[in-house]
Enzyme design. Structure first.
Site, PDB file in Angstrom:
ATOM      1  N   LEU A   1       0.826  -1.196   0.000  1.00  0.00           N
ATOM      2  CA  LEU A   1       0.000   0.000   0.000  1.00  0.00           C
ATOM      3  C   LEU A   1       0.864   1.252   0.000  1.00  0.00           C
ATOM      4  O   LEU A   1       1.863   1.338   0.721  1.00  0.00           O
ATOM      5  CB  LEU A   1      -0.922   0.004   1.229  1.00  0.00           C
ATOM      6  N   CYS A   2       0.434   2.204  -0.795  1.00  0.00           N
ATOM      7  CA  CYS A   2       1.155   3.472  -0.877  1.00  0.00           C
ATOM      8  C   CYS A   2       0.573   4.448   0.140  1.00  0.00           C
ATOM      9  O   CYS A   2      -0.466   5.075  -0.082  1.00  0.00           O
ATOM     10  CB  CYS A   2       1.033   4.040  -2.290  1.00  0.00           C
TER      11      CYS A   2
END
EC number: 2.3.2.23
Length: 250
Positions: free
Chosen positions: A86-87
């Site tokens: 996940l960014c």
């Protein structure tokens, strides 16, 4: 392999989380690798994730706390792609914004906050609230029976889940039984076995039953079907229905 400083820092953070666990969050390191952490986020009550049980991982670099971890969520949730990096501002996607003063607790609180928002990012997906609620309900079953890593890291939670699922099954069974008990007489009558016309004592009710039988035979003939040999029998559903109607009409 973790550096001495990373090992010391993560050990300290685990101790702090055990002593003062943040709301909705449970986390612990893999016993064989302190750089691999597993977490459970419980869906808050005022969100579509209510009651959901979301398992994921934090993978720390060997030189933590100077670099951020990779963040993933494994349990299907409707917000993030399962098992995908996940960014986030606190993830390894953004080492430039990472603050060494942040901790495991800080990271997971930030993840929970982002999860309950609508902001998009790499690794996020868009689903309806209904889909999220369905996944939340299914999450305990998924973790208990399909999520191998969850079962290895959280065996005591698995046992709690089994008990929760058994109770849920019993509650749903009780609800179904209650529904049967409150069923109206006409519906219940329609589910009973057949009786003969001779068993209908009231003359008016017998006339109504005979009329219903003739109508049924006529319909069968129109459809090109022969009347059944047991045409002298009618469903008790019809008989009781007519009997009750007769009572009201008298």
């Amino acid at each position: 392999m973790a550096t001495k400083q990373a090992h010391k820092r993560l050990t300290k953070e685990y101790k702090l989380m055990v002593e003062n666990p943040p709301p909705y969050i449970l986390a612990r390191p893999n016993e064989d690798n302190i750089l691999e952490w597993h977490y459970i986020i419980t869906g808050p009550a005022d969100t579509p994730y209510k009651g959901g049980q979301y398992h994921g991982t934090l993978t720390f670099p060997s030189d933590y706390p100077y670099k951020p971890p990779a963040i993933r969520m494994i349990t299907p949730n409707g917000r993030f792609k399962p098992n995908t990096r996940l960014c986030l501002s606190m993830s390894d996607y953004h080492p430039d914004t990472w603050n060494p003063g942040w901790s495991v607790s800080t990271i997971l609180n930030g993840l929970l906050s982002f999860m309950t928002s609508d902001e998009a990012t790499t690794g996020s997906i868009t689903t309806s609230d209904h889909q999220k609620k369905t996944l939340a309900r299914n999450s305990i079953s998924y973790n208990t029976f399909q999520n191998v890593r969850f079962k290895l890291i959280f065996p005591e939670v698995v046992q709690e889940n089994v008990e929760t699922l058994e109770k849920r099954k019993l509650d749903e069974g009780d609800a179904a039984n209650t529904g049967d008990e409150t069923e109206d007489p006409f519906t219940k009558a329609a589910k009973e076995k057949v009786i003969s016309l001779e068993e209908i004592l009231d003359p008016e009710d017998r006339i109504r039953a005979e009329q219903a039988l003739r109508q049924s035979e006529n319909n069968s003939k129109k459809d090109g079907k022969e009347p059944n040999d047991s045409s002298s029998m009618v469903y008790i559903g019809i008989a009781i229905f007519l009997f009750l109607v007769g009572l009201f009409m008298k």
